[in-house]
Enzyme design. Structure first.
Site, PDB file in Angstrom:
ATOM      1  N   ARG A 238      71.446  91.962  23.993  1.00  0.00           N
ATOM      2  CA  ARG A 238      72.667  92.182  23.384  1.00  0.00           C
ATOM      3  C   ARG A 238      73.568  92.960  24.032  1.00  0.00           C
ATOM      4  O   ARG A 238      73.426  93.964  24.332  1.00  0.00           O
ATOM      5  CB  ARG A 238      72.569  92.744  21.774  1.00  0.00           C
ATOM      6  CG  ARG A 238      71.698  91.722  20.654  1.00  0.00           C
ATOM      7  CD  ARG A 238      72.653  90.782  20.280  1.00  0.00           C
ATOM      8  NE  ARG A 238      71.929  89.906  19.336  1.00  0.00           N
ATOM      9  CZ  ARG A 238      71.349  88.658  19.368  1.00  0.00           C
ATOM     10  NH1 ARG A 238      71.167  88.434  20.782  1.00  0.00           N
ATOM     11  NH2 ARG A 238      70.723  88.130  18.565  1.00  0.00           N
ATOM     12  N   GLU A 267      81.589  90.180  21.731  1.00  0.00           N
ATOM     13  CA  GLU A 267      81.292  88.911  21.954  1.00  0.00           C
ATOM     14  C   GLU A 267      82.354  88.159  20.692  1.00  0.00           C
ATOM     15  O   GLU A 267      82.339  88.349  19.602  1.00  0.00           O
ATOM     16  CB  GLU A 267      80.036  88.463  21.778  1.00  0.00           C
ATOM     17  CG  GLU A 267      79.401  87.140  22.354  1.00  0.00           C
ATOM     18  CD  GLU A 267      78.172  87.204  22.403  1.00  0.00           C
ATOM     19  OE1 GLU A 267      77.197  87.971  23.031  1.00  0.00           O
ATOM     20  OE2 GLU A 267      77.348  86.139  22.026  1.00  0.00           O
ATOM     21  N   HIS A 285      76.314  83.336  26.580  1.00  0.00           N
ATOM     22  CA  HIS A 285      75.369  83.628  25.500  1.00  0.00           C
ATOM     23  C   HIS A 285      74.397  82.124  25.323  1.00  0.00           C
ATOM     24  O   HIS A 285      74.349  81.695  24.365  1.00  0.00           O
ATOM     25  CB  HIS A 285      75.839  84.080  24.014  1.00  0.00           C
ATOM     26  CG  HIS A 285      74.674  84.642  23.337  1.00  0.00           C
ATOM     27  ND1 HIS A 285      75.010  85.583  22.446  1.00  0.00           N
ATOM     28  CD2 HIS A 285      73.373  84.402  23.119  1.00  0.00           C
ATOM     29  CE1 HIS A 285      73.652  85.867  21.885  1.00  0.00           C
ATOM     30  NE2 HIS A 285      72.849  85.189  22.307  1.00  0.00           N
TER      31      HIS A 285
HETATM   32  C1  GLV Z   1      69.906  85.046  20.453  1.00  0.00           C
HETATM   33  O1  GLV Z   1      70.694  85.676  21.086  1.00  0.00           O
HETATM   34  C2  GLV Z   1      68.768  85.504  19.509  1.00  0.00           C
HETATM   35  O2  GLV Z   1      68.658  86.466  19.112  1.00  0.00           O
HETATM   36  O3  GLV Z   1      67.960  84.449  18.923  1.00  0.00           O
END
Ligand code: GLV
Length: 319
Positions: A238, A267, A285
């Site tokens: 993250r 983001e 992402h």
């Molecule tokens: C993606 O970032 C997830 O947490 O599944």
């Protein structure tokens, strides 16, 4: 029959599975659902199947009403959900661990290769139309064989990344809240160290811990300063685990060699300085972005919601 609200587009198979038993209201707009629309739609829902782009907080839970039984996130990370607010209201929160482990580790390894071998730079060079030719010292990167990978957060994705890195000849050190299975540690030849040692000895640092108050800016200026100037940072976890402004300065001043990012502090906004730098690889992402993985995630989220609505324990409760 219960009412299930799905907050964004998910693969059809999951919608069909939910629809076989319940009334489903699934957002299908091209853009993310707006907050007002979301608050309006969740009213009266018994289950909310949420995407990581939606904030599931006390306001939303209250807008849904006291009949809400389950919030099923279609993601392994659940920093978008206020879990204590769910617990206080007797709402079960669930996530999708396991099914995206390999896909995410593949992206971590891709970023490690892209950053250390300067693949993004090479691609941009060709596309820019600039003249180039093979040269002894042209776009030299750094080899992985014999180097050390430091894995921060040695859960399933951290272990899967370590396994891949080992196959590329890397040594593994890791930092983790808990000891991992000794068999896995032995198979990987992985040594548990504290964060400071990990930062000092690693040639590549890859982040795989969950995001929360304990990991906010876990890597700031001081921690980046502890890394070798030849080292790379990779983040597929993250964004806010890293202080993005501090990272941009470290990259600009050559205090670390490079970075590979799949996630961002704010983001989808990317720190403007990062966009100017050649020694950082930027992906939008994509960690779990395969057809197979997204289908498995949506199916697991549907199973979680269906189990709770049926009065059963869900396959993947949070906590
Ligand atoms: C993606 O970032 C997830 O947490 O599944």
């Amino acid at each position: 029959m219960s009412r299930v609200v799905v907050t964004g587009r998910v693969p059809d198979a999951a919608i069909e599975k939910l629809r076989a038993e319940h009334e489903v209201d699934a957002w299908s707009g091209p853009e993310s659902i707006g907050r007002e629309e979301l608050l309006r739609r969740v009213a009266g829902a018994d289950a909310v199947v949420s995407l990581l782009t939606e904030r599931i907080d006390a306001e939303l839970l209250d807008a849904a009403g006291p009949q809400l039984k389950v919030v099923a996130n279609v993601a392994v990370g659940y920093d978008n959900i206020d879990v204590p607010a769910c617990t206080e209201r007797g709402i079960v929160a669930t996530n999708t661990p396991g099914v995206l482990t390999d896909a995410t580790a593949d992206i971590a390894l891709s970023l490690i290769l892209m950053a250390t071998r300067r693949l993004g730079e090479g691609e941009r060079l060709i596309r820019s139309g600039q003249a180039w030719k093979w040269g002894m010292f042209f776009l030299l990167g750094s080899s992985l064989q014999g180097k050390t990978l430091g894995v921060v957060g040695m859960g399933g994705i951290g272990q899967a990344t370590a396994r891949r890195a080992k196959a590329f000849g890397m040594e593994i050190v890791y930092q983790s809240r808990s000891e991992i299975d000794p068999g896995v540690a032995a198979e990987l030849g992985a040594r548990r160290v504290d964060l400071n040692e990990l930062l000092t000895v690693s040639d590549v640092v890859s982040l795989h811990c969950p995001y929360g108050p304990a990991t906010h800016h876990l890597l700031g200026a001081e921690q980046l300063g502890a890394m070798k100037s030849s080292a790379y940072l990779v983040n597929t976890a993250r964004g806010p685990i890293v202080d993005e402004a501090a990272l941009a300065s470290a990259l600009r001043e050559g205090r670390i060699a490079g970075a590979g990012l799949d996630v961002y502090e704010h983001e989808p906004r990317v720190h403007p300085e990062l966009l100017e730098l050649d020694n950082v690889v930027l992906l939008p992402h994509l960690g779990s972005a395969t057809v197979e993985t997204r289908t498995a995630m949506a199916m697991l989220a549907a199973d979680n919601a269906l189990a709770v609505l049926g009065g059963d324990r869900p396959p993947a409760p949070i906590g």
